[in-house]
Design a protein around this motif. Structure first.
Motif, PDB file in Angstrom:
ATOM      1  N   GLY C 138       0.676  -1.225   0.007  1.00 29.61           N
ATOM      2  CA  GLY C 138       0.054  -0.495  -0.431  1.00 29.61           C
ATOM      3  C   GLY C 138       0.682   1.570  -0.042  1.00 29.61           C
ATOM      4  N   GLY C 139       1.893   1.320   0.171  1.00 24.75           N
ATOM      5  CA  GLY C 139       3.384   2.327  -0.221  1.00 24.75           C
ATOM      6  C   GLY C 139       3.869   2.525   0.866  1.00 24.75           C
ATOM      7  N   ALA C 140       4.454   3.297   0.963  1.00 22.44           N
ATOM      8  CA  ALA C 140       5.724   2.628   2.525  1.00 22.44           C
ATOM      9  C   ALA C 140       5.225   2.978   3.533  1.00 22.44           C
ATOM     10  CB  ALA C 140       6.873   3.503   1.920  1.00 22.44           C
ATOM     11  N   ILE C 141       3.941   4.442   3.628  1.00 22.57           N
ATOM     12  CA  ILE C 141       3.983   4.831   4.749  1.00 22.57           C
ATOM     13  C   ILE C 141       2.172   3.638   5.630  1.00 22.57           C
ATOM     14  CG2 ILE C 141       3.985   6.728   5.146  1.00 22.57           C
ATOM     15  CD1 ILE C 141       1.448   8.171   4.613  1.00 22.57           C
ATOM     16  N   ALA C 142       2.128   2.616   4.411  1.00 19.77           N
ATOM     17  CA  ALA C 142       0.949   1.593   4.803  1.00 19.77           C
ATOM     18  C   ALA C 142       1.079   0.834   5.679  1.00 19.77           C
ATOM     19  CB  ALA C 142       0.317   0.835   3.589  1.00 19.77           C
ATOM     20  N   GLY C 143       2.295   0.529   5.974  1.00 21.36           N
ATOM     21  CA  GLY C 143       2.778  -0.394   7.059  1.00 21.36           C
ATOM     22  C   GLY C 143       2.682   0.205   8.566  1.00 21.36           C
ATOM     23  N   LEU C 144       3.060   1.396   8.969  1.00 22.44           N
ATOM     24  CA  LEU C 144       2.909   2.264   9.547  1.00 22.44           C
ATOM     25  C   LEU C 144       1.271   2.904   9.940  1.00 22.44           C
ATOM     26  CD1 LEU C 144       5.766   4.733   8.911  1.00 22.44           C
ATOM     27  CD2 LEU C 144       5.168   2.232  10.312  1.00 22.44           C
ATOM     28  N   ALA C 145       0.744   3.238   9.446  1.00 20.32           N
ATOM     29  CA  ALA C 145      -0.926   3.718   9.076  1.00 20.32           C
ATOM     30  C   ALA C 145      -1.428   1.995   9.924  1.00 20.32           C
ATOM     31  CB  ALA C 145      -0.845   4.066   8.199  1.00 20.32           C
ATOM     32  N   VAL C 146      -0.996   1.323   9.651  1.00 16.13           N
ATOM     33  CA  VAL C 146      -1.986  -0.085  10.189  1.00 16.13           C
ATOM     34  C   VAL C 146      -1.805  -0.205  11.216  1.00 16.13           C
ATOM     35  CG1 VAL C 146      -2.578  -1.005   7.913  1.00 16.13           C
ATOM     36  CG2 VAL C 146      -0.806  -1.884   9.279  1.00 16.13           C
ATOM     37  N   GLU C 147      -0.531  -0.229  11.618  1.00 12.82           N
ATOM     38  CA  GLU C 147      -0.430  -0.663  13.045  1.00 12.82           C
ATOM     39  C   GLU C 147      -0.957   1.082  14.056  1.00 12.82           C
ATOM     40  OE1 GLU C 147       3.855   0.893  14.716  1.00 12.82           O
ATOM     41  OE2 GLU C 147       3.611  -1.045  15.266  1.00 12.82           O
ATOM     42  N   ALA C 148      -0.724   2.273  13.687  1.00 16.66           N
ATOM     43  CA  ALA C 148      -1.419   2.698  14.694  1.00 16.66           C
ATOM     44  C   ALA C 148      -2.806   3.323  14.562  1.00 16.66           C
ATOM     45  CB  ALA C 148      -1.064   4.704  13.643  1.00 16.66           C
ATOM     46  N   SER C 149      -3.557   2.462  13.225  1.00 11.93           N
ATOM     47  CA  SER C 149      -5.385   1.848  13.474  1.00 11.93           C
ATOM     48  C   SER C 149      -5.580   0.804  14.569  1.00 11.93           C
ATOM     49  CB  SER C 149      -5.794   2.585  12.435  1.00 11.93           C
ATOM     50  OG  SER C 149      -5.068   1.116  11.471  1.00 11.93           O
ATOM     51  N   LYS C 150      -5.049   0.202  14.425  1.00  9.19           N
ATOM     52  CA  LYS C 150      -4.696  -0.638  14.823  1.00  9.19           C
ATOM     53  C   LYS C 150      -4.638  -0.970  16.828  1.00  9.19           C
ATOM     54  CE  LYS C 150      -4.900  -5.356  16.115  1.00  9.19           C
ATOM     55  NZ  LYS C 150      -6.019  -5.827  17.235  1.00  9.19           N
ATOM     56  N   TYR C 151      -3.590   0.111  16.242  1.00 14.74           N
ATOM     57  CA  TYR C 151      -3.230   0.961  17.989  1.00 14.74           C
ATOM     58  C   TYR C 151      -4.534   1.781  18.565  1.00 14.74           C
ATOM     59  CZ  TYR C 151      -0.491   3.345  22.064  1.00 14.74           C
ATOM     60  OH  TYR C 151      -0.012   4.051  23.019  1.00 14.74           O
ATOM     61  N   MET C 152      -5.077   2.519  17.542  1.00 15.13           N
ATOM     62  CA  MET C 152      -5.736   3.338  18.442  1.00 15.13           C
ATOM     63  C   MET C 152      -6.672   2.727  19.258  1.00 15.13           C
ATOM     64  SD  MET C 152      -5.337   5.933  15.502  1.00 15.13           S
ATOM     65  CE  MET C 152      -6.012   7.917  15.690  1.00 15.13           C
ATOM     66  N   ASP C 153      -7.335   1.979  18.056  1.00 12.88           N
ATOM     67  CA  ASP C 153      -7.996   0.885  17.907  1.00 12.88           C
ATOM     68  C   ASP C 153      -8.000  -0.186  19.884  1.00 12.88           C
ATOM     69  OD1 ASP C 153     -10.561   0.478  16.535  1.00 12.88           O
ATOM     70  OD2 ASP C 153     -10.550  -1.870  16.499  1.00 12.88           O
ATOM     71  N   ASN C 154      -7.302  -0.171  19.334  1.00 14.80           N
ATOM     72  CA  ASN C 154      -7.239  -1.232  20.864  1.00 14.80           C
ATOM     73  C   ASN C 154      -7.024  -0.182  21.728  1.00 14.80           C
ATOM     74  OD1 ASN C 154      -6.947  -3.815  19.609  1.00 14.80           O
ATOM     75  ND2 ASN C 154      -4.404  -3.185  19.928  1.00 14.80           N
ATOM     76  N   TYR C 155      -6.639   0.940  21.801  1.00 12.60           N
ATOM     77  CA  TYR C 155      -6.627   1.537  23.820  1.00 12.60           C
ATOM     78  C   TYR C 155      -7.759   3.096  22.983  1.00 12.60           C
ATOM     79  CZ  TYR C 155      -3.167  -1.964  23.862  1.00 12.60           C
ATOM     80  OH  TYR C 155      -2.593  -2.899  24.518  1.00 12.60           O
ATOM     81  N   GLY C 156      -8.177   3.201  22.901  1.00 12.75           N
ATOM     82  CA  GLY C 156      -8.783   4.658  21.928  1.00 12.75           C
ATOM     83  C   GLY C 156      -8.041   5.380  22.284  1.00 12.75           C
ATOM     84  N   ILE C 157      -7.003   5.374  21.258  1.00 15.33           N
ATOM     85  CA  ILE C 157      -5.901   6.658  21.018  1.00 15.33           C
ATOM     86  C   ILE C 157      -6.728   7.656  20.144  1.00 15.33           C
ATOM     87  CG2 ILE C 157      -3.604   6.983  21.003  1.00 15.33           C
ATOM     88  CD1 ILE C 157      -3.282   5.165  23.203  1.00 15.33           C
ATOM     89  N   THR C 158      -6.840   8.595  19.942  1.00 15.50           N
ATOM     90  CA  THR C 158      -6.615  10.193  19.832  1.00 15.50           C
ATOM     91  C   THR C 158      -5.689  10.505  18.950  1.00 15.50           C
ATOM     92  OG1 THR C 158      -6.490  11.769  21.197  1.00 15.50           O
ATOM     93  CG2 THR C 158      -8.661  10.390  21.479  1.00 15.50           C
ATOM     94  N   GLU C 159      -6.135  11.499  17.738  1.00 15.91           N
ATOM     95  CA  GLU C 159      -5.065  11.678  16.729  1.00 15.91           C
ATOM     96  C   GLU C 159      -4.376  13.026  17.979  1.00 15.91           C
ATOM     97  OE1 GLU C 159      -6.375  13.503  12.695  1.00 15.91           O
ATOM     98  OE2 GLU C 159      -8.530  11.785  12.956  1.00 15.91           O
ATOM     99  N   ARG C 160      -4.869  13.416  18.354  1.00 17.41           N
ATOM    100  CA  ARG C 160      -4.260  14.497  19.496  1.00 17.41           C
ATOM    101  C   ARG C 160      -3.005  13.690  19.894  1.00 17.41           C
ATOM    102  NH1 ARG C 160      -6.307  16.946  23.018  1.00 17.41           N
ATOM    103  NH2 ARG C 160      -5.138  19.243  22.423  1.00 17.41           N
ATOM    104  N   ASP C 161      -2.967  12.861  20.656  1.00 20.72           N
ATOM    105  CA  ASP C 161      -2.323  11.741  21.126  1.00 20.72           C
ATOM    106  C   ASP C 161      -1.311  12.326  20.021  1.00 20.72           C
ATOM    107  OD1 ASP C 161      -3.997  11.730  23.525  1.00 20.72           O
ATOM    108  OD2 ASP C 161      -4.749   9.519  22.749  1.00 20.72           O
ATOM    109  N   GLY C 162      -1.081  11.174  18.696  1.00 21.55           N
ATOM    110  CA  GLY C 162      -0.495  11.408  18.125  1.00 21.55           C
ATOM    111  C   GLY C 162       0.469  12.912  17.613  1.00 21.55           C
ATOM    112  N   ALA C 163      -0.142  13.228  17.478  1.00 22.02           N
ATOM    113  CA  ALA C 163       0.155  14.811  17.395  1.00 22.02           C
ATOM    114  C   ALA C 163       1.303  14.889  18.801  1.00 22.02           C
ATOM    115  CB  ALA C 163      -1.237  15.689  16.949  1.00 22.02           C
TER     116      ALA C 163
END
Lengths: 156, 151, 397, 378
Positions: C138-163
């Motif tokens: 899915g592109g170079a960043i795809a592998g990172l995006a899937v990890e991030a979204s799974k982590y958000m899903d698991n623990y209710g993490i928000t975009e603000r947390d990443g930022a």
């Protein structure tokens, strides 16, 4: 040497140069691709020690360090393990073609497998592209013996 | 693309990443002189006095920056050569192709380049050669077309 | 038994988007000269050279051979080691083992990359399996995006947390003159406010949910060099050498599809091993600063948990509480990290060099205020591969 | 310094083309080495793989073989260079105090890429690559330099090809066992003068593995150790034209270090077998000089004397050498394996009787820029 302001700095271009390869898929991978091509079905390989089923099949179970040779059928349906919706396009270095954005990118654990298969999804709907969603493989009409014989996955 | 051969599939692909290598200030100066003036310049190490062609920004023996540019002649001596008989898509010529290591007068080492305008049977080490410049020059090593024997 | 080994010198080029004024060999030379100057050594003092990068990123085959005239490797033992994103730590470990073996006293480790010379996204894809992964990636960043979204899903993490992680890295980079990204506009602003701007700004392009431009590392031209020396001479070269306390890596996965996305289990295993060898029981309390290879923001949450600084899902708390800021209990990436400079083959070596400088007290404006006794550096790459190196001020017993 | 032993060796056959994947040939070599040692993967503390991204057509070429190399939950690293450098790194890791035992495994499938293009890419893109130079054409320039310096003629080089291909008949792993004459070599197709087809090595597929251990790890294995008695490695400068191609000074330096460590004063007398990297025929007499087996300029005399033939003073390349099978990245490790087999008296038909000390040699970079030397013995 002192840096010359405004000095012309040259580049050398690789132009049309590329490195061609002819990779052997090997018996394990070939069996998997032929099963798709001929029967539109998936197979995996099962570790005799830990029982994990690997897709795509390969010879060695890394964890147990044993050779595997038991091929087992695996469903063409499964669930999304992780996913993303790609909004930023890029040019595939092997084809030179850019996939139109946005598109879904999913890792699918096929029923009966212990590992996931990364592939494209035909939906980019953030409401539906979710971990745990059920998906099914859609095959190309004419299969050529490549992972791209799976056209994409689709939501069930 | 993949092809079937008995039970084993071979997958044909390639690595085509476009590269644009920066020549750097030192190398650019060398190529610009070739391109614009048909001149060959070397660079001298202030310590060991060795003259490098192509130029280097740092003398790798003394490990200090080089500074002094030296205008060299376009003549030299053939130190080694080979006649390549196989075709190869990266050689910008058809075989037989002659490569030479040419010690340009005033330099301390040899420049790798083509030898041309020559009857292959007359090639010998120690022969005197002169740079022949390409008509169309773009600022790269092929601005020298080849080295040709001095009659 | 092996020799105790310490870092006695570190040098780097300014990390920039493009270095048109030098070719690769000349770029490498700059870092080598800087490292030698830092250790007050000459190239003659160096017994062996270790170097790495990624072949298809610059289209250079046998980089160890090609670069000797810049690296100083002429008529010296030289070795190339390379493992993708982890190359920098791989090079550091290789230099460490050179010295620890007792075969060499002073060894130079070099990492470098000129990302400006190719198409980085295209080049990164060449790291994946040509048959099973390259056609359908899915592109170079795809592998990172899937990890991030799974982590958000698991623990209710928000975009603000990443930022918030991205903000920390960029604010820290403002103290580092070598860093590639200097986002001056952030200077003096509250982290909270910058986070709000980042998650709402339309200019901050969404690449793949949840990753926006600001969540990613840049592509950088740069080189780094680190000098390792044996216990016999380390203290003669550097007043305060940075001793290698322990190091370990785990490169378990071959295929992306095999990765366990719930935990960064290779980083977990490598960290556990390093702490076990060093006798570290409470990493958050015992370690003074970290240079962690964070290629994107959410890694700065999840991977803190993997290393063992906090429990699952608690990464955001650490970050929001300021624990990982410059004046916090555990400053993370005082240099600005990977998200501020990413010359890939040098990136992980920069982590090691920066961590060493914190111990040596040489980090200048980015030196943390507290006493640094233990510093952790990590590398990330390949298929969730992890390298960990723990450095210390005290000579190991 | 603590001593390091080689306790297990394994290699696949070397062939023009193998169907097996990178992982499969790595698994084959590694499991052969483990069973040769009388141990299993649990006895291995850490792993070093050897591969090259250009030959494999993949950035991070090592990523394809992590599982097959048995590195799960272990420390691992990857050397990109000839396998002999992988062995060197493995030795350092076993000496470091961090690990007792190290598995080193190298692989290549020369059949899958294009040699001319891959080796063209080892030349500098700014000044040399655009000319289309590659491993063979640069080697030809070196051969000519060596002829000028030593007075060697093409027939002298042909003797290497004749000797080594004949030796290969005794080696079941080799790719090109042949009974040929000097005339056959001289008449073979011109490739890059003075090199002809039979002066050049083939391109091969294959993998090789060794198991190294320090003294503490020795008890895990059943096999009697072969000890590493000396090692050395060194690189010359890079730019063709600014390196004296007829003077392998980096090899001299590497060999000097290895001999010193091993306490060898007269290698010609004290060595019983040599396995060196003869990618092209001329390299063998040139490396004789680098290894101190012949004085400067006298390498051709040594090959002509017959002293390096089987059953003579110092057999060189009893295996048939690299000219008979050239798995790039693997070939130096294969030399080391052959040297070990000689010391163990397990080299079957290619055994040098009573071999107690053997030398293995690998090279890296264009025209043998860098060299690695191992001395092994009982």
């Amino acid at each position: 040497m002192e840096k010359k302001k405004g000095m012309e700095l040259l580049t050398i271009s690789s132009g049309d140069m590329f490195q061609p390869y002819r990779w052997s898929v090997g018996k394990y991978g070939s069996k998997f691709l032929l099963e798709i091509k001929e029967n539109k079905r998936f197979i995996g390989v099962k570790c005799p020690k830990c029982g994990r089923v690997y897709v795509p099949p390969r010879k060695v179970c890394g964890r147990c360090y044993v050779a595997m040779d038991e091929f087992v059928p695996v469903s063409d349906e499964g669930e999304i393990v992780v996913c993303a919706i790609i909004e930023f396009g890029f040019v595939d270095p092997s084809t030179g073609v850019q996939r139109p954005v946005p598109y879904g990118y999913v890792f699918v654990k096929l029923d009966g497998a212990d590992t996931a298969l990364p592939h494209f999804l035909d939906s980019a709907d953030p409401e539906k592209v979710k971990v745990g969603a059920r998906v099914k493989a859609v095959f190309e009409e004419e299969c050529k013996g490549s992972i791209m014989d799976i056209k994409h996955f689709t939501l069930i | 693309m993949s092809k079937m051969e008995s039970e084993n599939i071979y997958y044909e692909g390639r690595i085509k990443v476009p590269y644009k290598w920066y020549v750097g200030e030192t190398g650019s100066r060398f190529f610009i002189a070739l391109r614009d003036k048909k001149e060959i310049w070397g660079i001298r190490c202030p310590r060991c006095r060795k003259v490098y062609v192509p130029p280097v920004k740092n003398c790798w023996e003394c490990f200090i920056p080089t500074k002094e540019w030296v205008r060299l002649k376009d003549t030299g001596t053939l130190e080694s050569f080979t006649v390549v008989h196989y075709p190869n898509e990266v050689i910008p010529k058809k075989p037989p192709v002659v490569y030479g290591l040419i010690k340009i007068d005033g330099a301390d080492g040899s420049l790798l380049h083509f030898v041309g305008d020559i009857d292959i049977s007359e090639l010998k080490t120690g022969m005197r050669v002169r740079a022949v410049f390409a008509d169309e020059r773009a600022g790269n090593i092929l601005d020298i077309k080849h080295f040709a024997p001095i009659p | 038994m092996g020799k105790r080994t310490a870092i006695v010198g570190f040098g780097q080029t300014y990390q920039r988007s493009s270095r048109k004024d030098v070719n690769g060999v000349e770029l490498i030379n700059e870092a080598v000269i800087a490292a030698l100057a830092d250790a007050e050594l000459t190239i003659k003092d160096i017994d062996a050279v270790v170097i790495g990068n990624m072949d298809h990123f610059e289209g250079i085959n046998y980089v160890d051979m090609w670069s000797v005239e810049g690296s100083g490797g002429v008529m010296k033992p030289i070795m190339k080691v390379t493992t993708g994103g982890t190359t920098g730590t791989t090079v550091a470990m290789c230099a460490y083992y050179h010295v620890a073996s007792g075969m060499f006293d002073k060894v130079l480790a070099i990492g470098w990359e000129k990302n400006s010379e190719s198409d980085t996204t295209g080049a990164i894809i060449t790291a994946f399996d040509p048959i099973w992964e390259r056609p359908n990636i899915g592109g170079a960043i795809a592998g990172l995006a899937v990890e991030a979204s799974k982590y958000m899903d698991n623990y209710g993490i928000t975009e603000r947390d990443g930022a918030r992680v991205a903000v920390r890295e960029r604010l820290h980079a403002l103290n580092n003159p070598y860093a590639h990204l200097h986002q001056e506009w952030m200077k003096g602003m509250e982290a909270d406010k910058i986070v709000d701007l980042l998650v709402t700004s339309e200019q901050n392009q969404m690449l793949a949910y949840p990753l926006r431009m600001s969540d990613m590392c840049p592509r950088t031209d740069g080189a780094a060099a680190v000098i390792f020396a044996s216990e016999d001479i380390a203290e003669k070269i550097a007043p305060i050498p940075a001793w290698v306390i322990s190091t370990a890596n785990r490169h378990n996965y071959v295929y992306l599809g095999d990765i366990n996305w719930d935990a960064n289990d290779t980083l977990e295993a490598a960290s556990r091993k390093v702490f076990e060898k060093a006798g570290v029981k409470e990493p958050l309390k015992e370690i003074d600063i970290c240079e962690i290879y964070l290629p994107y923001s959410y890694a700065g949450l999840k991977w803190m948990e993997s290393i063992g600084f906090c429990g699952p899902g608690q990464g955001p708390r650490l970050v929001w509480d300021g624990v990982t800021d410059m004046d916090g209990e555990l400053p993370v990436n005082p240099s600005g990290g990977v998200m501020s400079s990413n010359p890939i083959g040098a990136t992980a070596l920069l982590r090691v060099g920066e961590a060493a400088w914190q111990i040596m007290g040489k980090a200048g404006p980015r030196q943390v205020k507290k006493d640094v006794n233990l510093a952790l550096a990590t590398g990330f790459g390949g298929c969730n591969w992890a390298d960990v190196m723990l450095l210390g001020k005290k000579r190991p017993s | 310094m603590e001593k390091i032993a080689i306790v297990g060796v394994g290699q696949t056959t070397y062939e023009k083309s193998k169907e097996d994947t990178f992982a499969e040939i790595v698994f084959e070599a590694a499991t052969l080495a483990l069973s040769d040692a009388g141990g299993d993967i649990g006895d291995i503390d850490n792993v070093v793989t050897v591969s090259n991204d250009f030959w494999d057509g993949r950035t991070i070429s090592s990523m394809a073989v992590m599982d097959a190399a048995g590195s799960w939950d272990k420390d691992i690293s990857t050397v990109e260079g000839d396998g002999i450098f992988g062995a060197l790194y493995g030795m350092m890791r076993s000496l470091s105090g961090s690990f007792n035992t190290t598995l080193v495994v190298a692989h290549v499938k020369g059949s899958e890429g294009k040699m001319n293009l891959i080796t063209n890419a080892m030349f500098d893109p700014i000044y040399q690559r655009g000319l289309g130079i590659d491993a063979t054409s640069s080697a030809a320039l070196q051969a000519r330099c060596y002829m000028e310096a030593s007075g060697a003629i093409e027939e002298d080089f042909a003797l290497v090809s004749v000797k080594n291909h004949r030796n290969a008949i005794n080696n079941p792993y080799s790719q090109l066992p042949m009974e040929i004459t000097v005339e056959d070599v001289m008449k073979s197709k011109k490739i890059a003068e003075p090199l002809k087809l039979l002066d050049c090595s083939p391109i091969s597929d294959g993998a090789a593995a060794i198991i190294l251990t320090n003294e503490s790890g020795l008890k895990r294995f059943k096999k009697d150790p072969v000890w590493i008695r000396g090692v050395g490695h060194c690189s010359d400068s890079y730019t063709l034209g600014y390196r004296d191609l007829a003077n392998p000074r980096a090899l001299k330096d590497a060999a000097y270090k290895a001999y010193k460590m091993a306490g060898i004063k007269d290698p010609m007398k004290e060595l019983d077998a040599v396995e060196l990297y003869d990618a092209y025929s001329y390299m063998e007499p040139l490396w004789y000089e680098g290894l101190g087996l012949a004085p400067e300029g006298k390498g051709p005399d040594l090959i002509k004397s017959g002293a390096t033939n089987m059953n003579s003073d110092l057999p060189v390349n009893p295996s048939g050498g690299v000219i008979s099978a050239h798995p790039v990245m693997v070939a130096g490790l294969a030399r080391l394996i052959e040297a070990v087999l000689q010391i163990r008296s397990e080299a079957d038909k290619r055994q040098v009787k009573g071999a107690k000390t053997a030398l293995a040699h690998g090279i890296n970079g264009p025209c043998g820029q860098a060299h690695g030397v191992f001395i092994v013995g009982i």
